[in-house]
Design a protein around this motif. Structure first.
Motif, PDB file in Angstrom:
ATOM      1  N   THR A   1       0.678  -1.493  -0.034  1.00 56.61           N
ATOM      2  CA  THR A   1      -0.104  -0.087  -0.197  1.00 56.61           C
ATOM      3  C   THR A   1       0.877   1.503  -0.099  1.00 56.61           C
ATOM      4  OG1 THR A   1      -1.702  -1.125   1.271  1.00 56.61           O
ATOM      5  CG2 THR A   1      -1.677   1.252   1.238  1.00 56.61           C
ATOM      6  N   VAL A   2       0.419   2.059  -0.942  1.00 59.63           N
ATOM      7  CA  VAL A   2       1.279   3.379  -1.124  1.00 59.63           C
ATOM      8  C   VAL A   2       0.173   4.712  -0.786  1.00 59.63           C
ATOM      9  CG1 VAL A   2       2.789   4.634  -2.514  1.00 59.63           C
ATOM     10  CG2 VAL A   2       2.947   2.247  -2.562  1.00 59.63           C
ATOM     11  N   GLN A   3       0.769   5.684  -0.170  1.00 58.93           N
ATOM     12  CA  GLN A   3      -0.179   6.785  -0.151  1.00 58.93           C
ATOM     13  C   GLN A   3       0.742   8.032   0.005  1.00 58.93           C
ATOM     14  OE1 GLN A   3      -2.935   7.141   3.069  1.00 58.93           O
ATOM     15  NE2 GLN A   3      -4.515   5.701   2.309  1.00 58.93           N
TER      16      GLN A   3
ATOM     17  N   LEU B   1      -5.742  19.952  -1.519  1.00 57.33           N
ATOM     18  CA  LEU B   1      -4.840  19.031  -0.781  1.00 57.33           C
ATOM     19  C   LEU B   1      -5.470  17.685  -1.396  1.00 57.33           C
ATOM     20  CD1 LEU B   1      -2.971  18.870   1.458  1.00 57.33           C
ATOM     21  CD2 LEU B   1      -4.779  18.246   2.991  1.00 57.33           C
ATOM     22  N   ILE B   2      -4.750  17.344  -2.419  1.00 61.10           N
ATOM     23  CA  ILE B   2      -4.908  16.144  -3.412  1.00 61.10           C
ATOM     24  C   ILE B   2      -4.219  14.918  -2.581  1.00 61.10           C
ATOM     25  CG2 ILE B   2      -5.252  15.104  -5.579  1.00 61.10           C
ATOM     26  CD1 ILE B   2      -4.859  18.027  -6.654  1.00 61.10           C
ATOM     27  N   LYS B   3      -5.256  14.032  -2.430  1.00 59.73           N
ATOM     28  CA  LYS B   3      -4.453  12.612  -1.577  1.00 59.73           C
ATOM     29  C   LYS B   3      -4.717  11.572  -2.749  1.00 59.73           C
ATOM     30  CE  LYS B   3      -6.870  11.068   1.871  1.00 59.73           C
ATOM     31  NZ  LYS B   3      -7.451  10.957   3.349  1.00 59.73           N
ATOM     32  N   ASP B   4      -3.671  10.801  -2.821  1.00 53.37           N
ATOM     33  CA  ASP B   4      -3.695   9.691  -3.715  1.00 53.37           C
ATOM     34  C   ASP B   4      -3.469   8.403  -2.912  1.00 53.37           C
ATOM     35  OD1 ASP B   4      -3.592  11.121  -6.189  1.00 53.37           O
ATOM     36  OD2 ASP B   4      -1.612  11.392  -5.888  1.00 53.37           O
ATOM     37  N   ASP B   5      -4.485   7.537  -3.141  1.00 56.41           N
ATOM     38  CA  ASP B   5      -4.545   6.170  -2.283  1.00 56.41           C
ATOM     39  C   ASP B   5      -4.440   5.016  -3.256  1.00 56.41           C
ATOM     40  OD1 ASP B   5      -4.662   4.162  -0.815  1.00 56.41           O
ATOM     41  OD2 ASP B   5      -6.561   4.645   0.325  1.00 56.41           O
ATOM     42  N   TYR B   6      -3.458   4.279  -3.370  1.00 54.39           N
ATOM     43  CA  TYR B   6      -3.528   3.055  -4.448  1.00 54.39           C
ATOM     44  C   TYR B   6      -2.509   2.038  -3.894  1.00 54.39           C
ATOM     45  CZ  TYR B   6       1.009   5.340  -5.931  1.00 54.39           C
ATOM     46  OH  TYR B   6       2.214   5.743  -5.746  1.00 54.39           O
ATOM     47  N   TRP B   7      -2.791   0.833  -4.378  1.00 58.88           N
ATOM     48  CA  TRP B   7      -1.875  -0.238  -3.848  1.00 58.88           C
ATOM     49  C   TRP B   7      -1.274  -0.902  -5.187  1.00 58.88           C
ATOM     50  CZ3 TRP B   7      -7.030  -0.912  -3.058  1.00 58.88           C
ATOM     51  CH2 TRP B   7      -7.966  -1.886  -3.807  1.00 58.88           C
TER      52      TRP B   7
ATOM     53  N   LEU C   1       3.536  -6.050 -12.234  1.00 56.16           N
ATOM     54  CA  LEU C   1       2.742  -5.163 -11.451  1.00 56.16           C
ATOM     55  C   LEU C   1       1.840  -4.776 -11.648  1.00 56.16           C
ATOM     56  CD1 LEU C   1       6.119  -3.035  -9.522  1.00 56.16           C
ATOM     57  CD2 LEU C   1       4.809  -5.212  -8.643  1.00 56.16           C
ATOM     58  N   LEU C   2       0.478  -4.671 -11.104  1.00 50.58           N
ATOM     59  CA  LEU C   2      -0.640  -4.133 -11.394  1.00 50.58           C
ATOM     60  C   LEU C   2      -1.005  -2.946 -10.514  1.00 50.58           C
ATOM     61  CD1 LEU C   2      -3.306  -4.350 -13.129  1.00 50.58           C
ATOM     62  CD2 LEU C   2      -4.262  -5.816 -11.338  1.00 50.58           C
ATOM     63  N   PHE C   3      -1.181  -2.074 -11.056  1.00 44.99           N
ATOM     64  CA  PHE C   3      -1.564  -0.618 -10.144  1.00 44.99           C
ATOM     65  C   PHE C   3      -2.892  -0.512 -10.126  1.00 44.99           C
ATOM     66  CE2 PHE C   3       2.576   1.478  -9.208  1.00 44.99           C
ATOM     67  CZ  PHE C   3       3.539   0.960 -10.028  1.00 44.99           C
ATOM     68  N   LYS C   4      -3.570  -0.529  -9.028  1.00 42.18           N
ATOM     69  CA  LYS C   4      -4.931  -0.168  -8.913  1.00 42.18           C
ATOM     70  C   LYS C   4      -5.233   1.241  -8.199  1.00 42.18           C
ATOM     71  CE  LYS C   4      -6.317  -4.881  -8.592  1.00 42.18           C
ATOM     72  NZ  LYS C   4      -7.043  -6.129  -7.793  1.00 42.18           N
ATOM     73  N   PHE C   5      -5.867   2.041  -8.994  1.00 45.61           N
ATOM     74  CA  PHE C   5      -6.029   3.419  -8.365  1.00 45.61           C
ATOM     75  C   PHE C   5      -7.307   3.008  -7.793  1.00 45.61           C
ATOM     76  CE2 PHE C   5      -5.283   7.868  -8.254  1.00 45.61           C
ATOM     77  CZ  PHE C   5      -6.410   8.408  -7.800  1.00 45.61           C
ATOM     78  N   VAL C   6      -7.271   3.632  -6.611  1.00 45.62           N
ATOM     79  CA  VAL C   6      -8.700   3.547  -5.619  1.00 45.62           C
ATOM     80  C   VAL C   6      -9.306   4.955  -5.446  1.00 45.62           C
ATOM     81  CG1 VAL C   6      -9.254   2.834  -3.268  1.00 45.62           C
ATOM     82  CG2 VAL C   6      -7.560   1.626  -4.526  1.00 45.62           C
ATOM     83  N   MET C   7      -8.392   5.896  -5.090  1.00 50.80           N
ATOM     84  CA  MET C   7      -9.108   7.194  -4.810  1.00 50.80           C
ATOM     85  C   MET C   7      -8.338   8.344  -5.112  1.00 50.80           C
ATOM     86  SD  MET C   7     -10.085   8.356  -1.103  1.00 50.80           S
ATOM     87  CE  MET C   7      -8.580   8.336  -0.474  1.00 50.80           C
ATOM     88  N   GLY C   8      -8.959   9.403  -5.499  1.00 53.43           N
ATOM     89  CA  GLY C   8      -8.175  10.525  -5.640  1.00 53.43           C
ATOM     90  C   GLY C   8      -9.276  11.744  -4.959  1.00 53.43           C
ATOM     91  N   ALA C   9      -8.773  11.930  -3.734  1.00 46.49           N
ATOM     92  CA  ALA C   9      -9.901  12.683  -2.909  1.00 46.49           C
ATOM     93  C   ALA C   9      -9.329  14.297  -2.842  1.00 46.49           C
ATOM     94  CB  ALA C   9     -10.367  12.290  -1.435  1.00 46.49           C
ATOM     95  N   ILE C  10     -10.301  15.303  -2.887  1.00 49.06           N
ATOM     96  CA  ILE C  10      -9.784  16.582  -2.946  1.00 49.06           C
ATOM     97  C   ILE C  10     -10.462  17.208  -1.686  1.00 49.06           C
ATOM     98  CG2 ILE C  10      -9.616  18.828  -4.146  1.00 49.06           C
ATOM     99  CD1 ILE C  10      -9.298  17.201  -6.534  1.00 49.06           C
TER     100      ILE C  10
ATOM    101  N   VAL D   1       4.329   9.461   2.229  1.00 50.19           N
ATOM    102  CA  VAL D   1       4.144   8.989   3.597  1.00 50.19           C
ATOM    103  C   VAL D   1       4.509   7.354   3.553  1.00 50.19           C
ATOM    104  CG1 VAL D   1       2.880   8.738   5.762  1.00 50.19           C
ATOM    105  CG2 VAL D   1       2.547  10.459   4.270  1.00 50.19           C
ATOM    106  N   ASN D   2       5.614   7.187   4.602  1.00 47.59           N
ATOM    107  CA  ASN D   2       6.140   5.794   4.825  1.00 47.59           C
ATOM    108  C   ASN D   2       5.153   4.867   5.250  1.00 47.59           C
ATOM    109  OD1 ASN D   2       8.477   6.867   3.689  1.00 47.59           O
ATOM    110  ND2 ASN D   2       9.167   7.299   5.705  1.00 47.59           N
ATOM    111  N   ASN D   3       4.263   5.285   6.246  1.00 48.86           N
ATOM    112  CA  ASN D   3       3.277   4.588   6.894  1.00 48.86           C
ATOM    113  C   ASN D   3       1.863   5.079   6.780  1.00 48.86           C
ATOM    114  OD1 ASN D   3       1.574   3.274   8.770  1.00 48.86           O
ATOM    115  ND2 ASN D   3       3.337   3.220  10.308  1.00 48.86           N
ATOM    116  N   VAL D   4       0.969   4.442   6.107  1.00 47.18           N
ATOM    117  CA  VAL D   4      -0.419   4.858   5.727  1.00 47.18           C
ATOM    118  C   VAL D   4      -1.094   5.216   6.721  1.00 47.18           C
ATOM    119  CG1 VAL D   4      -0.619   3.343   3.469  1.00 47.18           C
ATOM    120  CG2 VAL D   4      -1.382   2.601   5.793  1.00 47.18           C
TER     121      VAL D   4
END
Length: 233
Positions: A4-6, A198-204, A213-222, A168-171
């Motif tokens: 998980t990457v954020q 403030l644009i937050k990207d949350d994907y794994w 690798l398969l990138f799955k985009f989950v959310m782009g919340a503003i 961020v290293n830890n979600v």
């Protein structure tokens, strides 16, 4: 295996809508290099911070012109930019960023547009009558001529409103850091957090098999966007 990457990006709001027409906002607050270094030192243990800007521009090399995307960045771009690979040469250092050195890294698409195939590191490129020395060749996940220079050099010679990205290293730290950043924006700028996006990207990343690798985009919340009286939104 799933990783998980954020990350989230702060940028000053550029435009407002009036009667359905997009209007550019002048004199909007601008995060600068000193702000970026402050945030970097504050969150050194929790996140990688990058101060970055981009614009399209024309470069002159070997008496020929090349249209390209010019990126300004800090020295930690390899840790922030996805799929960043240094193929030859070196990255610029923190000292060179602090001093606004006129150095450049280019991608393969840039080299393919050069009139002379006998490229050597140290080649001079001119942008807006300012000369840069090419110190490295990089891979970037974009199929177009691109170059990377120190963000301080970019700020001194180009007009743009850079953004600040935090990986961020830890979600689990995202909510806390997000709130602290909003508080910092309120304290640092008279317009407060409403003047920024403030644009937050949350994907794994799912590793389907070795090397794939398969990138799955989950959310782009503003968050933190509203229209201020006086015209910043």
């Amino acid at each position: 295996k799933t990783t998980t990457v954020q990350s989230f990006t702060i940028s000053s709001n550029a435009r407002i809508m009036r009667n359905g027409i997009s209007v550019a906002v002048q004199n909007r607050p601008k995060i600068n290099y000193e702000h970026a270094r402050f945030i970097e030192s504050k969150y050194a243990e929790q996140a990688d911070v990058e101060y970055v800007a981009m614009r399209t521009i024309e470069a002159t090399v070997q008496d020929s012109s090349i249209g390209m995307f010019l990126h300004g960045s800090m020295e930690n771009a390899p840790r922030i930019i996805p799929d960043f690979v240094l193929n030859d040469g070196r990255m610029f250092t923190r000292k060179e960023v602090d001093e606004g050195a006129r150095l450049m890294l280019v991608n393969q698409h840039f080299l393919e547009n050069m009139p002379d195939s006998n490229f050597i590191l140290g080649e001079q490129v001119s942008i807006n009558s300012v000369d840069y020395s090419i110190i490295g060749v990089i891979d970037l996940p974009m199929e177009s001529p691109r170059a990377l220079i120190p963000i301080t050099t970019f700020d001194a010679n180009n007009t743009a409103f850079p953004s600040l990205t935090m990986k961020v290293n830890n979600v689990e730290q995202i909510p806390l850091i997000e709130e602290e950043v909003k508080s910092w924006l309120n304290d640092e700028f008279d317009q407060g957090e409403e003047a920024f996006s403030l644009i937050k990207d949350d994907y794994w990343v799912d590793q389907l098999s070795e090397g794939i690798l398969l990138f799955k985009f989950v959310m782009g919340a503003i968050t933190g966007i509203s229209v201020l009286v006086g015209g910043i939104g």
